[in-house]
Design a protein around this motif. Structure first.
Motif, PDB file in Angstrom:
ATOM      1  N   PHE A  87     -20.606 -12.066  13.315  1.00  0.00           N
ATOM      2  CA  PHE A  87     -19.495 -11.569  14.099  1.00  0.00           C
ATOM      3  C   PHE A  87     -19.725 -10.108  14.450  1.00  0.00           C
ATOM      4  CE2 PHE A  87     -17.821 -10.058   9.991  1.00  0.00           C
ATOM      5  CZ  PHE A  87     -17.326  -8.802  10.334  1.00  0.00           C
ATOM      6  N   VAL A  88     -19.065  -9.693  15.516  1.00  0.00           N
ATOM      7  CA  VAL A  88     -19.038  -8.290  15.900  1.00  0.00           C
ATOM      8  C   VAL A  88     -17.583  -7.941  16.171  1.00  0.00           C
ATOM      9  CG1 VAL A  88     -19.513  -8.882  18.318  1.00  0.00           C
ATOM     10  CG2 VAL A  88     -19.887  -6.549  17.525  1.00  0.00           C
ATOM     11  N   GLY A  89     -17.146  -6.788  15.659  1.00  0.00           N
ATOM     12  CA  GLY A  89     -15.741  -6.445  15.807  1.00  0.00           C
ATOM     13  C   GLY A  89     -15.509  -4.952  15.956  1.00  0.00           C
ATOM     14  N   TYR A  90     -14.342  -4.621  16.497  1.00  0.00           N
ATOM     15  CA  TYR A  90     -13.965  -3.217  16.682  1.00  0.00           C
ATOM     16  C   TYR A  90     -12.464  -3.079  16.454  1.00  0.00           C
ATOM     17  CZ  TYR A  90     -12.953   1.245  18.961  1.00  0.00           C
ATOM     18  OH  TYR A  90     -12.516   2.521  19.227  1.00  0.00           O
ATOM     19  N   VAL A  91     -12.068  -2.033  15.722  1.00  0.00           N
ATOM     20  CA  VAL A  91     -10.659  -1.725  15.491  1.00  0.00           C
ATOM     21  C   VAL A  91     -10.363  -0.330  16.006  1.00  0.00           C
ATOM     22  CG1 VAL A  91      -8.870  -1.313  13.772  1.00  0.00           C
ATOM     23  CG2 VAL A  91     -10.442  -3.211  13.465  1.00  0.00           C
ATOM     24  N   LYS A  92      -9.329  -0.226  16.833  1.00  0.00           N
ATOM     25  CA  LYS A  92      -8.859   1.072  17.330  1.00  0.00           C
ATOM     26  C   LYS A  92      -7.548   1.397  16.630  1.00  0.00           C
ATOM     27  CE  LYS A  92      -8.480   4.688  20.045  1.00  0.00           C
ATOM     28  NZ  LYS A  92      -7.273   5.272  19.375  1.00  0.00           N
ATOM     29  N   ASN A 102       0.205   2.280  15.102  1.00  0.00           N
ATOM     30  CA  ASN A 102      -0.196   1.119  15.902  1.00  0.00           C
ATOM     31  C   ASN A 102      -1.720   0.967  15.886  1.00  0.00           C
ATOM     32  OD1 ASN A 102       2.476   0.791  16.494  1.00  0.00           O
ATOM     33  ND2 ASN A 102       2.317   1.430  18.642  1.00  0.00           N
ATOM     34  N   ALA A 103      -2.190  -0.271  16.056  1.00  0.00           N
ATOM     35  CA  ALA A 103      -3.635  -0.527  16.030  1.00  0.00           C
ATOM     36  C   ALA A 103      -3.949  -1.822  16.753  1.00  0.00           C
ATOM     37  CB  ALA A 103      -4.139  -0.600  14.590  1.00  0.00           C
ATOM     38  N   SER A 104      -5.214  -1.958  17.164  1.00  0.00           N
ATOM     39  CA  SER A 104      -5.692  -3.188  17.813  1.00  0.00           C
ATOM     40  C   SER A 104      -7.042  -3.575  17.234  1.00  0.00           C
ATOM     41  CB  SER A 104      -5.834  -2.996  19.329  1.00  0.00           C
ATOM     42  OG  SER A 104      -4.574  -2.834  19.947  1.00  0.00           O
ATOM     43  N   LEU A 105      -7.228  -4.871  17.001  1.00  0.00           N
ATOM     44  CA  LEU A 105      -8.481  -5.413  16.471  1.00  0.00           C
ATOM     45  C   LEU A 105      -9.047  -6.420  17.461  1.00  0.00           C
ATOM     46  CD1 LEU A 105      -9.213  -6.723  12.878  1.00  0.00           C
ATOM     47  CD2 LEU A 105      -9.663  -8.179  14.849  1.00  0.00           C
ATOM     48  N   TYR A 106     -10.361  -6.314  17.733  1.00  0.00           N
ATOM     49  CA  TYR A 106     -11.069  -7.239  18.616  1.00  0.00           C
ATOM     50  C   TYR A 106     -12.277  -7.787  17.860  1.00  0.00           C
ATOM     51  CZ  TYR A 106      -8.601  -4.139  21.885  1.00  0.00           C
ATOM     52  OH  TYR A 106      -7.665  -3.370  22.527  1.00  0.00           O
ATOM     53  N   ARG A 156      -3.246   7.454  14.948  1.00  0.00           N
ATOM     54  CA  ARG A 156      -3.446   8.565  14.005  1.00  0.00           C
ATOM     55  C   ARG A 156      -3.189   8.203  12.543  1.00  0.00           C
ATOM     56  NH1 ARG A 156      -0.378  12.894  12.052  1.00  0.00           N
ATOM     57  NH2 ARG A 156       1.478  12.058  13.072  1.00  0.00           N
ATOM     58  N   LEU A 157      -2.182   7.356  12.258  1.00  0.00           N
ATOM     59  CA  LEU A 157      -1.836   7.026  10.872  1.00  0.00           C
ATOM     60  C   LEU A 157      -2.144   5.573  10.506  1.00  0.00           C
ATOM     61  CD1 LEU A 157       1.615   8.869  10.577  1.00  0.00           C
ATOM     62  CD2 LEU A 157      -0.631   9.667   9.816  1.00  0.00           C
ATOM     63  N   ALA A 158      -2.707   4.810  11.425  1.00  0.00           N
ATOM     64  CA  ALA A 158      -2.960   3.384  11.176  1.00  0.00           C
ATOM     65  C   ALA A 158      -4.194   3.188  10.308  1.00  0.00           C
ATOM     66  CB  ALA A 158      -3.120   2.644  12.499  1.00  0.00           C
ATOM     67  N   THR A 159      -4.198   2.096   9.532  1.00  0.00           N
ATOM     68  CA  THR A 159      -5.320   1.810   8.628  1.00  0.00           C
ATOM     69  C   THR A 159      -5.792   0.368   8.746  1.00  0.00           C
ATOM     70  OG1 THR A 159      -3.791   1.277   6.816  1.00  0.00           O
ATOM     71  CG2 THR A 159      -4.592   3.551   6.943  1.00  0.00           C
ATOM     72  N   LEU A 160      -5.552  -0.285   9.878  1.00  0.00           N
ATOM     73  CA  LEU A 160      -6.013  -1.663  10.054  1.00  0.00           C
ATOM     74  C   LEU A 160      -7.534  -1.714   9.965  1.00  0.00           C
ATOM     75  CD1 LEU A 160      -4.995  -4.561  10.732  1.00  0.00           C
ATOM     76  CD2 LEU A 160      -5.454  -4.031  13.129  1.00  0.00           C
ATOM     77  N   GLY A 161      -8.067  -2.671   9.181  1.00  0.00           N
ATOM     78  CA  GLY A 161      -9.506  -2.800   9.016  1.00  0.00           C
ATOM     79  C   GLY A 161     -10.055  -4.033   9.703  1.00  0.00           C
ATOM     80  N   LEU A 162     -11.372  -4.085   9.852  1.00  0.00           N
ATOM     81  CA  LEU A 162     -12.018  -5.215  10.526  1.00  0.00           C
ATOM     82  C   LEU A 162     -11.751  -6.539   9.828  1.00  0.00           C
ATOM     83  CD1 LEU A 162     -15.525  -3.928  11.682  1.00  0.00           C
ATOM     84  CD2 LEU A 162     -13.743  -4.949  13.106  1.00  0.00           C
ATOM     85  N   GLN A 163     -11.641  -6.521   8.500  1.00  0.00           N
ATOM     86  CA  GLN A 163     -11.378  -7.751   7.769  1.00  0.00           C
ATOM     87  C   GLN A 163      -9.899  -8.104   7.758  1.00  0.00           C
ATOM     88  OE1 GLN A 163     -13.650  -9.911   6.656  1.00  0.00           O
ATOM     89  NE2 GLN A 163     -15.141  -8.553   7.587  1.00  0.00           N
ATOM     90  N   PHE A 180     -16.196  -0.151  13.593  1.00  0.00           N
ATOM     91  CA  PHE A 180     -17.054  -1.066  14.356  1.00  0.00           C
ATOM     92  C   PHE A 180     -17.992  -1.718  13.354  1.00  0.00           C
ATOM     93  CE2 PHE A 180     -21.126  -2.002  16.353  1.00  0.00           C
ATOM     94  CZ  PHE A 180     -20.726  -2.822  17.401  1.00  0.00           C
ATOM     95  N   GLY A 181     -18.163  -3.025  13.457  1.00  0.00           N
ATOM     96  CA  GLY A 181     -19.015  -3.698  12.497  1.00  0.00           C
ATOM     97  C   GLY A 181     -19.703  -4.919  13.072  1.00  0.00           C
TER      98      GLY A 181
END
Length: 208
Positions: A170-175, A149-153, A178-185, A198-199
């Motif tokens: 833009f400013v962004g953060y992804v949480k 699971n993951a969350s992007l803001y 343990r196994l998630a790979t969601l990226g800012l883009q 964080f970017g």
């Protein structure tokens, strides 16, 4: 990409496939539909490496809703099984300087038993004809394990210098769990499983 990780397909192959025939209906009372079938390119076999999709949309005034389905068999031809299946439904509405968008998508690989839901909410506000401020939230919900699971803001701003040129930031953060790979883009996975991102970005966009 999430669906690439799940299935071997890329985002490019979700929007374009070779050896395909597509029909897009005329718009009737706000409704429009489409259907596509790719023959896969395997000699003498219209099913191997094939893909199909169906979609429909409805628009009235500033409101639009759409839904689509995609099914793709193994793109490499190594196995003759469905390796990518996707459902999506969403809606957007705008009034005055405000726009809202909600979207749900499910990506799965039946051959591997993977299945992920993605929930997206976006909001934008244009206080002047030149400025646009936006906010995005994406939730990735793995239906097999919470470890993916993951969350992007993300918050962004765009300033138009002309019809063709604009400044953006833009400013962004992804949480990531343990196994998630969601990226800012969103279309580019994080470097390692479980790695948070964080970017901040500032740039110039020019359309030719």
């Amino acid at each position: 990409m999430l669906y690439q990780n799940l299935s071997g397909y890329t985002g490019y192959q979700y929007s374009w496939v070779d050896n395909s025939a597509e029909y897009i209906s005329p718009e009737i009372a706000g409704f429009q539909g489409m259907a596509m079938y790719s023959f896969g390119g395997a000699a003498g076999d219209f099913q191997k490496k094939s893909a199909m999709s169906f979609g429909a949309s409805y628009k009235i005034g500033d409101f639009m809703a759409a839904a689509a389905y995609f099914n793709g068999r193994d793109i490499t031809g190594a196995i003759d099984s469905t390796t990518a299946r996707a459902y999506t439904a969403g809606a957007n509405y705008g009034f005055d300087a405000f726009k809202f968008m909600l979207d749900f998508a499910n990506f799965k690989n039946p051959a591997r038993g993977t299945s992920d839901n993605l929930y997206t909410a976006e909001f934008s506000y244009a206080p002047t004809p030149f400025w646009t401020i936006s906010a995005t939230y994406i939730r990735q919900d793995d239906r097999v394990t919470n470890d993916r699971n993951a969350s992007l803001y993300k918050l962004g701003a765009n300033y138009s210098l002309s019809r063709a040129t604009s400044l953006y930031s833009f400013v962004g953060y992804v949480k990531n769990n343990r196994l998630a790979t969601l990226g800012l883009q969103n279309s580019t996975p994080a470097g390692v499983p479980g790695g948070n991102q964080f970017g901040v970005a500032i740039g110039v966009r020019h359309l030719f």
